[in-house]
Design a protein around this motif. Structure first.
Motif, mmCIF file in Angstrom:
data_model
loop_
_atom_site.group_PDB
_atom_site.id
_atom_site.type_symbol
_atom_site.label_atom_id
_atom_site.label_comp_id
_atom_site.label_asym_id
_atom_site.label_seq_id
_atom_site.Cartn_x
_atom_site.Cartn_y
_atom_site.Cartn_z
ATOM 1 N N THR A 38 1.945 -19.331 2.308
ATOM 2 C CA THR A 38 0.995 -20.356 2.006
ATOM 3 C C THR A 38 1.589 -21.562 2.780
ATOM 4 O O THR A 38 0.628 -22.354 3.055
ATOM 5 N N SER A 39 2.570 -21.620 3.423
ATOM 6 C CA SER A 39 2.968 -22.782 4.202
ATOM 7 C C SER A 39 2.654 -22.881 5.716
ATOM 8 O O SER A 39 3.409 -22.776 6.524
ATOM 9 N N TYR A 149 14.577 -10.869 -11.170
ATOM 10 C CA TYR A 149 15.047 -11.194 -9.901
ATOM 11 C C TYR A 149 16.382 -10.295 -9.491
ATOM 12 O O TYR A 149 16.439 -9.896 -8.575
HETATM 13 N N1 LIG Z 1 18.469 -20.418 -2.113
HETATM 14 C C1 LIG Z 1 19.151 -19.662 -2.581
HETATM 15 O O1 LIG Z 1 20.420 -19.793 -3.288
HETATM 16 C C2 LIG Z 1 19.134 -18.116 -2.431
HETATM 17 C C3 LIG Z 1 20.581 -17.361 -2.960
HETATM 18 C C4 LIG Z 1 20.152 -15.905 -2.724
HETATM 19 C C5 LIG Z 1 19.483 -15.364 -2.230
HETATM 20 N N2 LIG Z 1 18.286 -16.027 -1.392
HETATM 21 C C6 LIG Z 1 17.094 -15.360 -1.371
HETATM 22 O O2 LIG Z 1 16.657 -16.025 0.100
HETATM 23 C C7 LIG Z 1 15.392 -15.722 0.467
HETATM 24 C C8 LIG Z 1 14.902 -16.783 1.059
HETATM 25 O O3 LIG Z 1 15.131 -18.090 0.083
HETATM 26 P P1 LIG Z 1 14.955 -19.404 0.159
HETATM 27 O O4 LIG Z 1 16.107 -20.112 -0.456
HETATM 28 O O5 LIG Z 1 14.677 -19.980 1.622
HETATM 29 O O6 LIG Z 1 13.568 -19.743 -0.503
HETATM 30 P P2 LIG Z 1 12.226 -20.767 -0.174
HETATM 31 O O7 LIG Z 1 12.770 -22.044 0.432
HETATM 32 O O8 LIG Z 1 11.590 -20.773 -1.661
HETATM 33 O O9 LIG Z 1 11.394 -20.067 0.812
HETATM 34 C C9 LIG Z 1 10.791 -18.656 0.381
HETATM 35 C C10 LIG Z 1 9.918 -18.196 1.462
HETATM 36 O O10 LIG Z 1 9.415 -16.946 1.098
HETATM 37 C C11 LIG Z 1 8.096 -16.868 1.347
HETATM 38 N N3 LIG Z 1 7.334 -16.104 0.414
HETATM 39 C C12 LIG Z 1 7.144 -16.364 -0.806
HETATM 40 N N4 LIG Z 1 6.324 -15.688 -1.355
HETATM 41 C C13 LIG Z 1 5.712 -14.864 -0.314
HETATM 42 C C14 LIG Z 1 4.841 -13.559 -0.233
HETATM 43 N N5 LIG Z 1 4.222 -13.316 -1.007
HETATM 44 N N6 LIG Z 1 4.768 -13.144 1.056
HETATM 45 C C15 LIG Z 1 5.310 -13.720 2.387
HETATM 46 N N7 LIG Z 1 6.361 -14.593 1.967
HETATM 47 C C16 LIG Z 1 6.485 -15.354 0.810
HETATM 48 C C17 LIG Z 1 7.870 -18.417 1.394
HETATM 49 O O11 LIG Z 1 6.464 -18.393 2.235
HETATM 50 P P3 LIG Z 1 5.406 -19.598 2.092
HETATM 51 O O12 LIG Z 1 5.899 -21.111 1.808
HETATM 52 O O13 LIG Z 1 4.696 -19.831 3.316
HETATM 53 O O14 LIG Z 1 4.051 -19.221 1.020
HETATM 54 C C18 LIG Z 1 8.817 -19.293 1.945
HETATM 55 O O15 LIG Z 1 8.865 -18.998 3.534
HETATM 56 C C19 LIG Z 1 15.019 -15.129 -0.653
HETATM 57 O O16 LIG Z 1 14.727 -13.898 -0.645
HETATM 58 C C20 LIG Z 1 15.936 -15.397 -1.649
HETATM 59 O O17 LIG Z 1 15.690 -14.533 -2.737
HETATM 60 C C21 LIG Z 1 18.166 -17.402 -1.836
#
Ligand SMILES: NC(=O)c1ccc[n+]([C@@H]2O[C@H](COP(=O)([O-])OP(=O)(O)OC[C@H]3O[C@@H](n4cnc5c(N)ncnc54)[C@H](OP(=O)(O)O)[C@@H]3O)[C@@H](O)[C@H]2O)c1
Length: 243
Positions: A38-39, A149
């Protein structure tokens, strides 16, 4: 120059951890395909900062967009060496309050989405390539307030292992990079203060992670330095000590 001549595609690289991995790969001289769901505007900003030649729409829920993204990447660069399955969402709720709709949504993006991307990259990914699945500490211990999750991320670890077995004969390494808690928007939106406090109590290094803490492992797992590491979960979590 640890990723010189490598082509990497990162799902969800429009922002957050995916964008940070794109930056880190570009610093190591990889050609990076930036993807967004979406972004779109944010994705183009990331692409500019990593001098990417290709930005594509890729929704991990939609197999056609995945196919198209890999096809375009292959047509542009002639190969794909590295796939990072980073796209992810969370719908926190206690077990008894998690709706089936939320459950299905999270499993669809965080687990089936990875399955789809891994299947669709098979015709394109180079022998000796790398697949890195972004897991989570929650997936290692059934994390709190995140039933769907945690299950999706634990399932992804099994998928990692199964796919590593399948792709071993092609020398393609498949690993999970499992972050702990990253201090970012995702965490702000999905972790209640008492859950954050509980998470902090598990850590040996008493702070939440930065992107810089994560990208070293992401580069290592994409580089030739890890050519004999497959079917593993590399936890980058400040020594979280789970009870
Ligand atoms: N943040 C944490 O503490 C943490 C901890 C452990 C693991 N993780 C994992 O790390 C990864 C990245 O997390 P983040 O913290 O960077 O999250 P984030 O800032 O919310 O970014 C999420 C990303 O995923 C994309 N996304 C969501 N739904 C999608 C879909 N249906 N198809 C394709 N892209 C999609 C979004 O794209 P758009 O914006 O373009 O829609 C965005 O680029 C995730 O797998 C998360 O589970 C995060």
């Amino acid at each position: 120059m640890r990723l010189r001549d490598k082509v990497a595609i990162i799902t969800g690289s429009s922002r957050g951890l995916g964008a940070a991995i794109a930056e880190a790969y570009a610093k190591e001289w990889a050609d990076v395909v930036v993807t967004y769901n979406t972004s779109k505007d944010e994705a183009f900003k990331v692409a500019e900062s990593v001098s990417s030649k290709l930005v594509v729409h890729l929704d991990v829920r939609d197999r056609e967009t995945i196919k198209e993204a890999f096809k375009k990447s292959y047509e542009t660069f002639g190969k794909i060496d590295i796939l990072v399955n980073n796209a992810g969402i969370n719908r926190p709720a206690d077990f008894d309050k998690q709706t089936e709709e939320e459950w299905n949504e999270v499993i669809d993006v965080n687990l089936t989405g990875v399955f789809r991307c891994c299947q669709e990259v098979l015709p394109y990914i180079s022998d000796g390539g790398k697949i890195i699945n972004i897991g989570s500490l929650s997936g290692e211990y059934g994390g709190p307030r995140t039933p769907s999750y945690a299950v999706a991320k634990m399932g992804m670890m099994a998928l990692t292992h199964n796919l590593a077995r399948f792709l071993g004969p092609r020398n393609i390494c498949v690993n999970t990079l499992s972050p702990g808690v990253i201090a970012n928007e995702f965490t702000e939106k999905t972790m209640a203060p008492h859950v954050k406090e509980m998470a902090m109590s598990l850590l040996l290094i008493k702070r939440f992670a930065t992107y810089d803490d994560m990208v070293g492992a992401a580069v290592f797992l994409a580089s030739d330095e890890s050519n004999y590491i497959t079917a593993q979960t590399i936890s980058v979590n400040g020594g979280a000590w789970v009870r």
